[in-house]
Design a protein around this motif. Sequence first.
Motif, short mmCIF file in Angstrom:
data_model
loop_
_atom_site.label_atom_id
_atom_site.label_comp_id
_atom_site.label_asym_id
_atom_site.label_seq_id
_atom_site.Cartn_x
_atom_site.Cartn_y
_atom_site.Cartn_z
N ASP A 70 4.63 -25.62 16.38
CA ASP A 70 5.71 -25.84 17.34
C ASP A 70 6.91 -26.41 16.60
O ASP A 70 6.85 -27.53 16.08
N ILE A 71 7.98 -25.62 16.53
CA ILE A 71 9.20 -26.02 15.84
C ILE A 71 10.34 -26.01 16.86
O ILE A 71 10.62 -24.98 17.46
N ASP A 85 -0.78 -24.74 9.65
CA ASP A 85 -1.31 -24.60 11.01
C ASP A 85 -1.19 -25.93 11.76
O ASP A 85 -1.45 -27.00 11.20
N GLY A 86 -0.83 -25.84 13.04
CA GLY A 86 -0.81 -27.01 13.90
C GLY A 86 0.35 -27.97 13.69
O GLY A 86 0.39 -29.04 14.31
N SER A 87 1.32 -27.61 12.85
CA SER A 87 2.45 -28.50 12.59
C SER A 87 3.40 -28.57 13.77
O SER A 87 3.53 -27.61 14.54
N ASN A 88 4.09 -29.71 13.89
CA ASN A 88 5.12 -29.91 14.91
C ASN A 88 6.35 -30.50 14.25
O ASN A 88 6.24 -31.51 13.53
N TYR A 89 7.52 -29.90 14.49
CA TYR A 89 8.78 -30.40 13.97
C TYR A 89 9.76 -30.53 15.12
O TYR A 89 9.91 -29.60 15.92
N GLY A 90 10.45 -31.66 15.20
CA GLY A 90 11.43 -31.90 16.25
C GLY A 90 12.76 -31.22 15.96
O GLY A 90 12.98 -30.66 14.88
#
Length: 102
Positions: A70-71, A85-90
Motif C-alpha cells: 500500500d503506497i 511484500d506487505g510494505s506500507n508508505y504514507g
Amino acid sequence: RNAEIGASCRIGDRVTIGQNTVVGADCRIGDDSTLERESVYGTGLNVGTNSFIGKNAEVGNNVVIGDNVDIDRNVFIADGVCVPDGSNYGKDSVIIDTTLCD
C-alpha cells in the motif's frame, strides 16, 4: 481513460489504472492491483498482486513492487527499487533504497 500503456505489458485480472496515467513498456501488473490517476511509471515495472499505488506517483525504471503493498499518493520511487511484500508508505514518501528486498 487517457491512460497510456507501453508495449509488451502483461496486466492481470481486476486491475485498475487511473486516468492520465502513463505506464512504460515491458511491465507486469498482478491481479487485483490499482495504479491511481495522474501517475508516471517507467519501463520494466513489476507490480505484485493486491497492491495499491496512490495518485501522482512518480516511479522510475525497473521497479519491483511486491504483493499486498500500500503506497499512498505523491510518492517518488527511484530506478531499481524493490518494495517488499506487505510494505506500507504514507503520502509524499521518497523511496530510494535499492536494497529493501535483499
